[in-house]
Scaffold this motif. Structure first.
Motif, PDB file in Angstrom:
ATOM      1  N   GLU A  75     -52.961   0.562  10.509  1.00  0.00           N
ATOM      2  CA  GLU A  75     -52.047   0.266  11.614  1.00  0.00           C
ATOM      3  C   GLU A  75     -51.329  -1.073  11.427  1.00  0.00           C
ATOM      4  O   GLU A  75     -51.342  -1.923  12.330  1.00  0.00           O
ATOM      5  N   PRO A  76     -50.707  -1.292  10.279  1.00  0.00           N
ATOM      6  CA  PRO A  76     -50.167  -2.619   9.998  1.00  0.00           C
ATOM      7  C   PRO A  76     -48.996  -3.033  10.877  1.00  0.00           C
ATOM      8  O   PRO A  76     -48.734  -4.229  11.030  1.00  0.00           O
ATOM      9  N   PHE A  77     -48.279  -2.061  11.485  1.00  0.00           N
ATOM     10  CA  PHE A  77     -47.086  -2.402  12.254  1.00  0.00           C
ATOM     11  C   PHE A  77     -47.262  -2.195  13.751  1.00  0.00           C
ATOM     12  O   PHE A  77     -46.298  -2.291  14.520  1.00  0.00           O
ATOM     13  N   SER A  78     -48.476  -1.932  14.201  1.00  0.00           N
ATOM     14  CA  SER A  78     -48.690  -1.534  15.600  1.00  0.00           C
ATOM     15  C   SER A  78     -48.363  -2.634  16.599  1.00  0.00           C
ATOM     16  O   SER A  78     -48.020  -2.337  17.750  1.00  0.00           O
ATOM     17  N   ALA A  79     -48.463  -3.893  16.198  1.00  0.00           N
ATOM     18  CA  ALA A  79     -48.223  -4.990  17.139  1.00  0.00           C
ATOM     19  C   ALA A  79     -46.749  -5.373  17.247  1.00  0.00           C
ATOM     20  O   ALA A  79     -46.400  -6.235  18.049  1.00  0.00           O
ATOM     21  N   LEU A  80     -45.895  -4.739  16.465  1.00  0.00           N
ATOM     22  CA  LEU A  80     -44.488  -5.113  16.439  1.00  0.00           C
ATOM     23  C   LEU A  80     -43.693  -4.350  17.509  1.00  0.00           C
ATOM     24  O   LEU A  80     -44.074  -3.259  17.929  1.00  0.00           O
ATOM     25  N   ASP A  81     -42.570  -4.922  17.908  1.00  0.00           N
ATOM     26  CA  ASP A  81     -41.686  -4.210  18.831  1.00  0.00           C
ATOM     27  C   ASP A  81     -41.051  -3.024  18.108  1.00  0.00           C
ATOM     28  O   ASP A  81     -41.091  -2.924  16.878  1.00  0.00           O
ATOM     29  N   VAL A  82     -40.465  -2.120  18.870  1.00  0.00           N
ATOM     30  CA  VAL A  82     -39.973  -0.854  18.320  1.00  0.00           C
ATOM     31  C   VAL A  82     -38.938  -1.079  17.229  1.00  0.00           C
ATOM     32  O   VAL A  82     -38.991  -0.451  16.160  1.00  0.00           O
ATOM     33  N   GLN A  83     -37.974  -1.982  17.462  1.00  0.00           N
ATOM     34  CA  GLN A  83     -36.922  -2.197  16.480  1.00  0.00           C
ATOM     35  C   GLN A  83     -37.473  -2.793  15.183  1.00  0.00           C
ATOM     36  O   GLN A  83     -37.137  -2.338  14.086  1.00  0.00           O
ATOM     37  N   THR A  84     -38.340  -3.795  15.319  1.00  0.00           N
ATOM     38  CA  THR A  84     -38.912  -4.429  14.132  1.00  0.00           C
ATOM     39  C   THR A  84     -39.810  -3.457  13.384  1.00  0.00           C
ATOM     40  O   THR A  84     -39.843  -3.445  12.149  1.00  0.00           O
ATOM     41  N   ARG A  85     -40.513  -2.627  14.138  1.00  0.00           N
ATOM     42  CA  ARG A  85     -41.391  -1.644  13.512  1.00  0.00           C
ATOM     43  C   ARG A  85     -40.588  -0.675  12.644  1.00  0.00           C
ATOM     44  O   ARG A  85     -40.978  -0.347  11.531  1.00  0.00           O
ATOM     45  N   GLY A  86     -39.444  -0.215  13.159  1.00  0.00           N
ATOM     46  CA  GLY A  86     -38.594   0.662  12.377  1.00  0.00           C
ATOM     47  C   GLY A  86     -38.102   0.002  11.107  1.00  0.00           C
ATOM     48  O   GLY A  86     -38.053   0.623  10.036  1.00  0.00           O
ATOM     49  N   LEU A  87     -37.741  -1.271  11.205  1.00  0.00           N
ATOM     50  CA  LEU A  87     -37.298  -2.005  10.019  1.00  0.00           C
ATOM     51  C   LEU A  87     -38.411  -2.120   8.984  1.00  0.00           C
ATOM     52  O   LEU A  87     -38.180  -1.970   7.776  1.00  0.00           O
ATOM     53  N   MET A  88     -39.641  -2.359   9.452  1.00  0.00           N
ATOM     54  CA  MET A  88     -40.756  -2.508   8.517  1.00  0.00           C
ATOM     55  C   MET A  88     -41.112  -1.173   7.866  1.00  0.00           C
ATOM     56  O   MET A  88     -41.515  -1.120   6.703  1.00  0.00           O
ATOM     57  N   GLN A  89     -40.965  -0.075   8.606  1.00  0.00           N
ATOM     58  CA  GLN A  89     -41.193   1.243   8.006  1.00  0.00           C
ATOM     59  C   GLN A  89     -40.192   1.484   6.875  1.00  0.00           C
ATOM     60  O   GLN A  89     -40.569   1.968   5.793  1.00  0.00           O
ATOM     61  N   ALA A  90     -38.939   1.130   7.115  1.00  0.00           N
ATOM     62  CA  ALA A  90     -37.923   1.289   6.074  1.00  0.00           C
ATOM     63  C   ALA A  90     -38.227   0.403   4.875  1.00  0.00           C
ATOM     64  O   ALA A  90     -38.069   0.822   3.715  1.00  0.00           O
ATOM     65  N   GLU A  91     -38.668  -0.823   5.136  1.00  0.00           N
ATOM     66  CA  GLU A  91     -39.011  -1.735   4.045  1.00  0.00           C
ATOM     67  C   GLU A  91     -40.180  -1.208   3.219  1.00  0.00           C
ATOM     68  O   GLU A  91     -40.183  -1.279   1.989  1.00  0.00           O
ATOM     69  N   LEU A  92     -41.180  -0.669   3.908  1.00  0.00           N
ATOM     70  CA  LEU A  92     -42.334  -0.129   3.194  1.00  0.00           C
ATOM     71  C   LEU A  92     -41.913   1.023   2.288  1.00  0.00           C
ATOM     72  O   LEU A  92     -42.326   1.085   1.122  1.00  0.00           O
ATOM     73  N   LEU A  93     -41.094   1.931   2.783  1.00  0.00           N
ATOM     74  CA  LEU A  93     -40.633   3.043   1.958  1.00  0.00           C
ATOM     75  C   LEU A  93     -39.852   2.544   0.749  1.00  0.00           C
ATOM     76  O   LEU A  93     -40.017   3.040  -0.370  1.00  0.00           O
ATOM     77  N   ARG A  94     -39.016   1.553   0.961  1.00  0.00           N
ATOM     78  CA  ARG A  94     -38.216   1.009  -0.136  1.00  0.00           C
ATOM     79  C   ARG A  94     -39.093   0.360  -1.202  1.00  0.00           C
ATOM     80  O   ARG A  94     -38.915   0.581  -2.409  1.00  0.00           O
ATOM     81  N   LEU A  95     -40.061  -0.431  -0.767  1.00  0.00           N
ATOM     82  CA  LEU A  95     -40.905  -1.166  -1.709  1.00  0.00           C
ATOM     83  C   LEU A  95     -41.916  -0.264  -2.409  1.00  0.00           C
ATOM     84  O   LEU A  95     -42.276  -0.496  -3.561  1.00  0.00           O
ATOM     85  N   TRP A  96     -42.394   0.772  -1.702  1.00  0.00           N
ATOM     86  CA  TRP A  96     -43.370   1.682  -2.298  1.00  0.00           C
ATOM     87  C   TRP A  96     -42.737   2.659  -3.281  1.00  0.00           C
ATOM     88  O   TRP A  96     -43.339   3.036  -4.287  1.00  0.00           O
ATOM     89  N   SER A  97     -41.506   3.057  -3.023  1.00  0.00           N
ATOM     90  CA  SER A  97     -40.839   4.074  -3.840  1.00  0.00           C
ATOM     91  C   SER A  97     -40.819   3.676  -5.313  1.00  0.00           C
ATOM     92  O   SER A  97     -40.403   2.570  -5.679  1.00  0.00           O
ATOM     93  N   GLY A  98     -41.301   4.571  -6.153  1.00  0.00           N
ATOM     94  CA  GLY A  98     -41.282   4.331  -7.594  1.00  0.00           C
ATOM     95  C   GLY A  98     -42.459   3.564  -8.140  1.00  0.00           C
ATOM     96  O   GLY A  98     -42.590   3.394  -9.358  1.00  0.00           O
ATOM     97  N   THR A  99     -43.357   3.076  -7.265  1.00  0.00           N
ATOM     98  CA  THR A  99     -44.497   2.299  -7.752  1.00  0.00           C
ATOM     99  C   THR A  99     -45.601   3.188  -8.317  1.00  0.00           C
ATOM    100  O   THR A  99     -46.423   2.734  -9.108  1.00  0.00           O
ATOM    101  N   GLY A 100     -45.658   4.448  -7.866  1.00  0.00           N
ATOM    102  CA  GLY A 100     -46.743   5.326  -8.277  1.00  0.00           C
ATOM    103  C   GLY A 100     -48.042   5.080  -7.543  1.00  0.00           C
ATOM    104  O   GLY A 100     -49.062   5.705  -7.833  1.00  0.00           O
ATOM    105  N   ALA A 101     -48.024   4.173  -6.566  1.00  0.00           N
ATOM    106  CA  ALA A 101     -49.248   3.864  -5.813  1.00  0.00           C
ATOM    107  C   ALA A 101     -49.561   4.969  -4.809  1.00  0.00           C
ATOM    108  O   ALA A 101     -48.663   5.535  -4.179  1.00  0.00           O
ATOM    109  N   ALA A 102     -50.843   5.281  -4.674  1.00  0.00           N
ATOM    110  CA  ALA A 102     -51.307   6.181  -3.623  1.00  0.00           C
ATOM    111  C   ALA A 102     -51.480   5.367  -2.344  1.00  0.00           C
ATOM    112  O   ALA A 102     -52.019   4.261  -2.382  1.00  0.00           O
ATOM    113  N   VAL A 103     -51.033   5.912  -1.220  1.00  0.00           N
ATOM    114  CA  VAL A 103     -51.107   5.204   0.058  1.00  0.00           C
ATOM    115  C   VAL A 103     -51.884   6.045   1.066  1.00  0.00           C
ATOM    116  O   VAL A 103     -51.644   7.255   1.191  1.00  0.00           O
TER     117      VAL A 103
END
Length: 271
Positions: A166-194
């Motif tokens: 639950e890494p983004f649960s304490a954030l407001d709705v707008q910031t949470r959406g931004l962090m979800q997008a950032e996570l997808l961007r940073l994870w993409s192509g890494t080959g890491a299991a999440v």
């Protein structure tokens, strides 16, 4: 995941019991069966208190199973496996260190030279969008910026398995959406299991390849759903599509029953 693929994470009949304060035994999770392949993003959802975080503790080696098997990279987990990154609900930034120094700590603990560690940290500070804030202290940052620091702290070590509680649960709705997008961007192509634990079904569907629904506690995996949404995903736009709403309804039908059971238990209507 094909039949020939060895799962990066495997739980087979995993059960965890704890001694309660009264001297009894509390079963947090029971008979968990779940696999995660390399490069796969699996979200875990379930009612409050059902044992979602305990599942991450088993995979990370922070807690041993009372029964069953937990394996990472084909090896039974007997301690903290190599290559695992863990991002908690509360960030782990040190208030007396700058952004850059916080991100540098991981590589330094793993034996990197000071120069190499700082170069890697600076690169990841830039990647998470905090270029220019390297010398700021945590108290000078917003909640969203602190989460970016926490992401950089985790990803700078190039984990092959990323556990997120639950890494983004304490954030407001707008910031949470931004962090979800950032996570997808940073994870993409890494080959890491999440493995991503969340109470928010919408968040789970935006991010994941598969969603595991857990039962009311003591939890087991009730059902696993494929999220049939294309990648790359726009974390905001994908929510507006009919395909997203279709899979939301499908998963919610399964999750709703467990949420109702938990509510009834909490209200005292179920023993």
């Amino acid at each position: 995941m094909t039949s020939e693929t060895v799962p990066v994470i495997e739980l087979v009949g995993a059960t965890k019991r704890f001694r309660s304060a009264s001297g009894g035994v509390h079963t947090a999770v029971r008979d968990l069966d779940l696999t995660v392949a390399a490069g796969e993003f699996v979200a875990v959802v379930g009612p409050t208190g059902c044992g979602k975080s305990t599942t991450l503790s088993l995979v990370s080696g922070l807690e041993p199973p009372s029964h069953g098997r937990v394996a990472v990279n084909g090896r039974e987990v007997t301690g903290i496996p190599e290559g695992v990154g863990y991002m908690f609900q509360a960030d782990a930034v040190l208030p007396w260190r700058t952004v850059l120094d916080n991100v540098t700590l991981g590589p330094r603990y793993r034996g990197a030279t000071t120069s190499d560690a700082r170069d890697r940290a600076r690169d990841w500070v830039d990647r998470v969008g905090l270029g220019g804030f390297e010398d700021y202290y945590p108290h000078q940052l917003s909640g969203g910026m602190r989460k970016r620091v926490a992401l950089a702290q985790t990803l700078v070590n190039e984990p092959r398995i990323l556990l997120m509680d639950e890494p983004f649960s304490a954030l407001d709705v707008q910031t949470r959406g931004l962090m979800q997008a950032e996570l997808l961007r940073l994870w993409s192509g890494t080959g890491a299991a999440v493995v991503f634990v969340t109470h928010d079904l919408e968040e789970a569907l935006v991010l994941a390849d598969r969603v595991a629904v857990m039962t009311a506690g003591p939890a087991t995996v009730k059902q696993v759903f494929d999220v049939r949404l294309p990648r790359p995903r726009d974390a905001e736009e994908i929510r507006l599509t009919s395909d997203f709403l279709d899979v939301y309804r499908e998963v919610w039908e399964s999750l709703r029953e467990e949420v109702q059971i938990t509510r009834e238990r909490m209200s005292g209507r179920v023993a």
